[in-house]
Design an enzyme around this catalytic site. Structure first.
Site, PDB file in Angstrom:
ATOM      1  N   HIS A 268       0.873  -1.191   0.000  1.00  0.00           N
ATOM      2  CA  HIS A 268       0.000   0.000   0.000  1.00  0.00           C
ATOM      3  C   HIS A 268       0.904   1.233   0.000  1.00  0.00           C
ATOM      4  CE1 HIS A 268      -3.558   2.298   0.504  1.00  0.00           C
ATOM      5  NE2 HIS A 268      -3.883   2.021   1.752  1.00  0.00           N
ATOM      6  N   HIS A 307      -2.294  -2.215  -9.949  1.00  0.00           N
ATOM      7  CA  HIS A 307      -3.277  -1.628  -9.047  1.00  0.00           C
ATOM      8  C   HIS A 307      -4.542  -2.457  -9.101  1.00  0.00           C
ATOM      9  CE1 HIS A 307      -5.743   1.396  -7.049  1.00  0.00           C
ATOM     10  NE2 HIS A 307      -4.605   1.904  -6.637  1.00  0.00           N
ATOM     11  N   ASP A 363       2.857   5.464  -6.779  1.00  0.00           N
ATOM     12  CA  ASP A 363       4.109   5.336  -6.037  1.00  0.00           C
ATOM     13  C   ASP A 363       5.347   5.218  -6.911  1.00  0.00           C
ATOM     14  OD1 ASP A 363       3.045   5.364  -3.393  1.00  0.00           O
ATOM     15  OD2 ASP A 363       2.200   3.396  -3.786  1.00  0.00           O
TER      16      ASP A 363
END
Ligand code: CMC
Length: 428
Positions: A268, A307, A363
């Site tokens: 995460h 994702h 990210d």
């Protein structure tokens, strides 16, 4: 028979059931009508990891993962990242509408005047080892806040809830900056009320001997935009944690602490830290093909890719990639950037990634910007947790006010042993 329904035939009994369809979903509780006998519990749906279960009706964030669309309260993320401020976006998430001038003035005033934390919290911080991970400290410090505000337990009172929301958004950067300076062994820097939310955070992190810290406007704006991009993302792992823990009616500090804990994980919010560590381990551009092979063979994971919801380029990653160039003009360019660009180039052409619809997520590039701005990798998930606090609280508030919500309590399918007799130790 309604056109907006699902007709189900139970082949065990031959009975036919009509289940209403509302907003593209059937209610799982309607399945319970499907029984083989009167004393049967009724049919359940089995959905580990919530792959296809909506746990809430929410009016906060919209994502279309196939088309790469993200909107807060209807506003496209691209427009907010370019034109809004983090506090305005936080207001929007929490209140549903953009603030007027006077609403915004009042909101900024309130947040700015709740940034200080009780001095005793410094003593809690001192208990941590010098190299304690900043996220571990943040989880503890946020839950520690709950002990200073016992009135927060009363979730029924709207005004009390509002005050805790302001406090949490205001104090999060202070706690995060204290954690950073604790690791460095530096004295804590106190909030400066004359700076913006992002500017004040930079002040509390980096202020040294200067009388007044002046944040670099490009870096301040970059951080502000990164905060906006991370402010909410509907029912992700940490938000689900906040809603679930909050559904027990614990105070919001403890509920948000559970969100910080969930965010800490490498799948995460810890992924931005993992990306930089991965790029460092790859070491150079020419070693990228070798690394991609390892991923294809299941020996490594390409962190910052993939994702659950986006099966297209994450719109946040697109904005961050563009922002990286502007940031690197002010900071030194990040030597890991060419490795990241090469990884992305090869992965986007490689069948392993193409067939699985694996694209860069938020990210993939954010860590490179954070690193160039001078943040150690341990601070990366903290930089995610600060802005996500607004999203967590908007979702927590929505959950509390939703008359359909109750304490979260999933069902299970028991697959363990049947009843058996206890065997004394000596006879086993
Ligand atoms: N590298 C290599 N293979 C991958 C990756 C990856 N990053 N992500 C998914 N896959 C493969 C996975 O092995 C599976 O392959 P197969 O069908 O052969 O078994 C397939 O793609 C589907 O993946 P999944 O694990 O079923 O997908 P998921 O929805 O359960 O996981 C994810 C989503 C984000 C946890 C995963 O993509 C992942 O671990 N990514 C790396 C960590 C990361 O970047 N996380 C940040 C997410 S975005 C920020 C946030 O919201 O927290």
């Amino acid at each position: 028979m309604s056109a907006k329904s699902l007709t189900v035939t139970d082949n065990r009994t031959g009975k036919v059931y009509e289940l209403p369809i509302e907003q593209g979903a059937i209610r799982a509780m309607d399945l319970r009508r499907i029984k083989v006998s009167e004393d049967d519990f009724g049919l359940m749906s089995y959905d580990p990891a919530f792959m296809n279960t909506a746990s809430a009706r929410s009016a906060i964030t919209f994502i279309d993962g196939d088309r790469g669309i993200l909107r807060y309260r209807g506003y496209p993320i691209e427009q907010l990242a370019e034109r809004s401020t983090y506090l305005e976006t936080a207001y929007l998430l929490l209140h549903g509408e953009l603030p007027t001038v006077s609403q915004m003035d009042e909101w900024v005033y309130q947040i700015t005047h709740h940034t200080w934390v009780h001095e005793n919290l410094k003593k809690v911080m001192e208990g941590f080892h010098y190299d304690a991970h900043a996220m571990g400290m943040l989880v503890s410090m946020v839950s520690a806040l709950s002990t200073f505000y016992p009135e927060a337990k009363d979730g029924t009172d709207g005004e009390t809830r509002k005050l805790q929301i302001v406090r949490l958004i205001a104090k999060m950067p202070t706690l995060a900056a204290f954690a950073y300076r604790h690791n460095l062994g530096m004295p804590y820097a106190y909030p400066d009320n004359h700076l913006s939310y992002a500017g004040n955070f930079l002040n509390m992190l980096f202020k040294a001997t200067e009388v007044k810290y002046e944040p670099h406007p490009t870096l301040e704006r970059a951080l502000e935009a990164l905060f906006i991009l991370h402010a909410d993302h509907e029912q992700n792992c940490s938000t689900n944690a906040v809603r679930s823990v909050g559904s027990s009616r614990v105070d919001p500090y403890c509920a948000v602490a559970s969100g910080v804990a969930a965010l800490y994980g490498p799948l995460h919010g810890g992924a931005n830290e993992a990306v930089v560590r991965m790029l460092q381990a790859i070491g150079s551009k020419d070693r990228v093909p070798q690394f991609i092979k390892q991923v294809e063979q299941g020996k490594a994971k390409l962190m910052g890719f993939g994702h659950r919801v986006y099966k297209n380029y994450d719109p946040r990653a697109k904005i961050i990639k563009r922002m990286a160039d502007e940031t690197f003009e002010v900071t030194r360019p990040n030597p890991l950037l060419p490795i990241a660009l090469e990884l992305e180039r090869i992965a986007l052409e490689d069948d392993y990634f193409v067939s699985r619809k694996l694209y860069p997520n938020v990210d993939f590039y954010s860590g490179l910007i954070y690193q160039a701005m001078g943040f150690p990798v341990e601070m990366f998930p903290v930089l995610f947790a600060i802005p996500r606090t607004a999203g967590w609280l908007a979702q927590w508030q929505e959950m509390i006010e939703d008359p359909e919500q109750k304490i979260a309590r999933p069902r299970q399918i028991y697959v363990g042993a049947g009843e058996r007799e206890y065997v004394p130790m000596g006879m086993r």
